[in-house]
Design an enzyme around this catalytic site. Structure first.
Site, short mmCIF file in Angstrom:
data_model
loop_
_atom_site.label_atom_id
_atom_site.label_comp_id
_atom_site.label_asym_id
_atom_site.label_seq_id
_atom_site.Cartn_x
_atom_site.Cartn_y
_atom_site.Cartn_z
NE ARG A 73 43.49 40.99 30.92
CZ ARG A 73 43.89 39.89 30.38
NH1 ARG A 73 44.68 39.30 29.46
NH2 ARG A 73 43.28 38.69 31.00
CE1 TYR A 213 36.45 48.98 29.80
CE2 TYR A 213 37.76 46.87 30.42
CZ TYR A 213 36.67 47.93 30.45
OH TYR A 213 35.72 47.30 31.12
CE LYS A 222 45.28 41.95 35.89
NZ LYS A 222 44.85 40.82 35.84
CG HIS A 242 46.27 36.79 37.82
ND1 HIS A 242 45.23 36.34 36.63
CD2 HIS A 242 45.45 37.99 37.99
CE1 HIS A 242 44.37 36.73 36.35
NE2 HIS A 242 44.38 38.08 37.21
CB SER A 264 40.74 37.17 33.56
OG SER A 264 42.21 37.54 33.57
CB CYS A 266 37.92 32.45 37.22
SG CYS A 266 37.76 31.99 35.37
CG ASP A 289 43.82 41.22 39.23
OD1 ASP A 289 43.31 39.99 39.21
OD2 ASP A 289 44.58 41.65 38.69
NE ARG A 381 37.27 43.79 34.48
CZ ARG A 381 38.01 42.74 34.87
NH1 ARG A 381 38.41 42.80 36.28
NH2 ARG A 381 38.00 41.63 34.35
CG ASN A 510 32.83 29.42 47.11
OD1 ASN A 510 32.36 28.43 46.82
ND2 ASN A 510 33.12 30.37 46.09
#
Ligand code: GTP
Ligand code: SPV
Ligand code: MN
Length: 599
Positions: A73, A213, A222, A242, A264, A266, A289, A381, A510
């Site tokens: 992006r 892209y 987005k 998000h 993004s 993360c 997302d 991706r 986690n």
């Protein structure tokens, strides 16, 4: 389908208007069928843009590579074109809508020459969801058409829902490379110098030019589901975020739904498909997302995932880190900017310890094992349909969404921010969202590793003034009974030791933090009240079977008073940028933390 077969006359006129402007050689309306998908992918294979992967290794899947100048992006070329610059706020790039329209109209005249214009009708959200939003994207990229079918509910079902006069968000997209007689096309046409990703919040219109892209080009994601949807959400008292959504089930069979906001690259996709190491605990995926959340009839906050697929980061994804994701991309997947192996499969850094024999890297160069360069681009991706995920929650398609018990915020922070802590109130929780900052990743064109503020992980995605967005979040304590609102937490998987090594093992581990959060929601776990919020001690965690020292855990849960005071000063100066739009309640939260730290 042909344009003149469309029942929606206004849609038909709009398409013809833009056809006359873009001047494509052909117009094609996508029906979203499997045959259509294979035909489009087949054409991309014929042109060389796609390489079909080995059917025995990864059936129905394709490899492709973007132009090296079109890999992420482009935030500095992303604009919110509100009439009043104040409505875009200090965190967005603003352009006057008339100036932007004039510029785009000029540059895009005839921009689709020699190409097919695809008409992509898509729905964000389960098709019968009250919050569902329809968009129609015009694009000269067959790659985009293929990916939109995976990422959204796309095609005939959407045209049916639109009927003769349904509402839709117009989305215009061109890679910006007209083909004249005799021109040869490149595998990934784009116009990096001219990239503009523009949003017109008052008209609810998107116009993206120059890039093919990800978020620049798959406009449902987005552009629509966050930037435009956030504006609509503010108007209609809901939230477009998000965030991932998971269903977490305890060994006793009790389930809670958790939404998680991470910037993004993360960790959203990883957390959304987590395989907890703790026996008996189960995570199921609702979304990885984006979450749209609205107060339900019972006063609780309900979330839907507006997307239908995953556009996930490839590097680092492995059997060890995310086995469920590896299952989700076993077939029917499009891979962009990863390495191609000799036996017609894909590979990226972190997939296995030793790379297999590679045919070429993401730049289509024969692989040189002695090269220091990466086989896959860090923002490479995969595009895979949600139904491919082996742990997709049965509530994925639930039109009313799932009731959220907890919201987690988490950035990439080398130091200071503890592994987990809990907010003390809704307002304090909103403060945690507003104060989120994170080290930059390859998902954004720019300097990787640089710490930046990323409130609510929405710095690049809020379609209006971020100060007003903070107020909107605070207002939920008025929209519903505050006792019904989710509890808010902050996590940090990314603390590093002095040698630069991650201190927390992350991924499946986690689940231990999720367990603590789950139990805090039913008052079953302990924590200590500290100046920044409720923080667990090592004993409050289930660490069975994990090899981690007391010293390390103490470090991960420590509150460094001096460091936090500095963080508050820094935040104070950041918040001052929002001037009169900065809600007083958040400044009061900041003052209260400062006072507690100084005590
Ligand atoms: P976007 O799709 O850009 O919004 O990203 P995302 O938030 O879904 O991030 P994702 O889960 O794809 O993770 C991005 C990177 O972070 C990958 O390289 C992961 O391997 C890494 N990562 C995810 N979770 C953890 C974790 O718990 N610990 C560590 N150290 N790395 C993680
Ligand atoms: C992100 O950058 O947060 C993404 C990838 O999810 S993109 O679709 O390119 O925006
Ligand atoms: Mn994202």
């Amino acid at each position: 389908m042909k344009v003149d077969q469309l029942k929606h006359k206004a849609l038909q006129e709009w398409i013809i208007k833009w056809k006359n402007h873009f001047e494509p050689s052909d117009v094609y309306v996508c029906d979203g069928s499997e045959q259509e998908h294979h035909r489009l992918a087949g054409e991309l294979v014929k042109s060389g843009a796609f390489i079909k992967l080995n059917e025995n290794k990864r059936p129905g899947s394709y490899w492709c590579a973007s132009d090296p100048n079109d890999v992420a992006r482009v935030e500095e070329r992303t604009f919110i074109c509100s009439k009043d610059p104040k409505d875009a706020g200090p965190t967005n790039h603003h352009k006057d809508p008339k100036i932007m329209h004039d510029g785009l109209n000029k540059i895009s005249k005839g921009c689709m020459k020699g190409r097919t214009m695809y008409v992509v009708p898509f729905c964000m959200g389960p098709i019968d969801a009250p919050l569902a939003m329809i968009g129609v994207q015009l694009s000269d990229s067959p790659y985009v058409a293929c990916n939109m079918r995976t990422m959204t509910r796309m095609g005939q079902q959407v045209l049916d829902k639109l009927g003769k006069d349904g509402e839709y968000i117009p989305c215009l997209h061109s890679v910006g490379v007209p083909l004249n007689e005799g021109d040869t096309d490149s595998y990934w046409p784009c116009s990096p110098e001219d990239v503009v990703v523009s949003h017109f919040p008052e008209e609810k219109l998107i116009f993206s030019y120059g890039s093919g892209y990800g978020g620049n080009a798959l406009l449902g994601k987005k552009c629509l589901a966050l930037r435009i949807a956030s504006v609509k959400a503010k108007e209609e008292k809901w939230l477009a975020e998000h965030m991932l959504i998971i269903k977490l089930t305890s060994p006793e069979g009790e389930s809670k739904f958790i939404a998680g906001s991470f910037p993004s690259a993360c960790g959203k996709t990883n957390l959304a498909m987590l395989e907890p190491s703790l026996p008996g605990w189960k995570v199921e995926c609702v979304g990885d997302d984006i979450a749209w959340m609205k107060v339900g009839k019972d006063g609780r906050l309900y979330a839907i995932n507006p997307e239908a697929g995953f556009f996930g980061v490839a590097p680092g994804t492995s059997e060890k880190s995310n086995p469920n994701c590896m299952r989700a991309i076993e077939k029917n997947t499009i891979f962009t900017n990863v390495g191609l192996t000799e036996d017609g499969d894909v590979w990226w850094e972190g997939m296995t310890d030793i790379p297999p024999k590679m045919k070429m890297d993401w730049k289509r160069r024969p692989w040189d094992p002695s090269s220091k360069e990466k086989v896959a681009h860090p923002n490479s991706r995969f595009t895979a349909h949600a139904t491919m995920c082996p742990i997709l929650a049965k509530e994925f398609d639930e039109p009313e969404g799932v009731p959220i018990d907890a919201i987690i915020f988490g950035g990439r922070r080398k130091s200071l921010v503890p592994l987990v802590y809990e907010s003390l109130s809704w307002e304090h929780g909103v403060f945690l969202g507003a104060s989120l900052s994170s080290e930059l990743t390859a998902a954004v064109k720019g300097t990787v590793g640089k710490l930046r503020h990323d409130p609510f992980s929405m710095i690049a995605f809020c379609g209006y003034n971020m100060g007003d967005y903070f107020s909107h979040w605070l207002d939920f304590a008025k929209f519903t009974d505050r006792s019904k609102l989710p509890k808010i937490f902050n996590v940090n998987w990314f603390r590093q030791d002095s040698a630069g090594k991650f201190m927390w093992p992350g991924f499946g581990e986690n689940g231990r933090v999720l367990k603590w959060i789950f139990e805090r929601c039913s008052d079953d776990a302990k924590a200590e009240l500290t100046p920044i919020g409720n923080v667990p001690h090592m004993e409050d965690f289930d660490l069975q079977g994990l090899d981690i020292s007391k010293g390390q855990m103490d470090e991960l849960l420590k509150i460094d008073t001096e460091g936090w005071l500095k963080e508050m000063d820094e935040l104070d100066s950041y918040f001052s940028m929002f001037k009169e739009s900065m809600p007083q309640a958040l400044l009061e939260e900041l003052e209260a933390i400062r006072k507690r730290l100084k005590k």
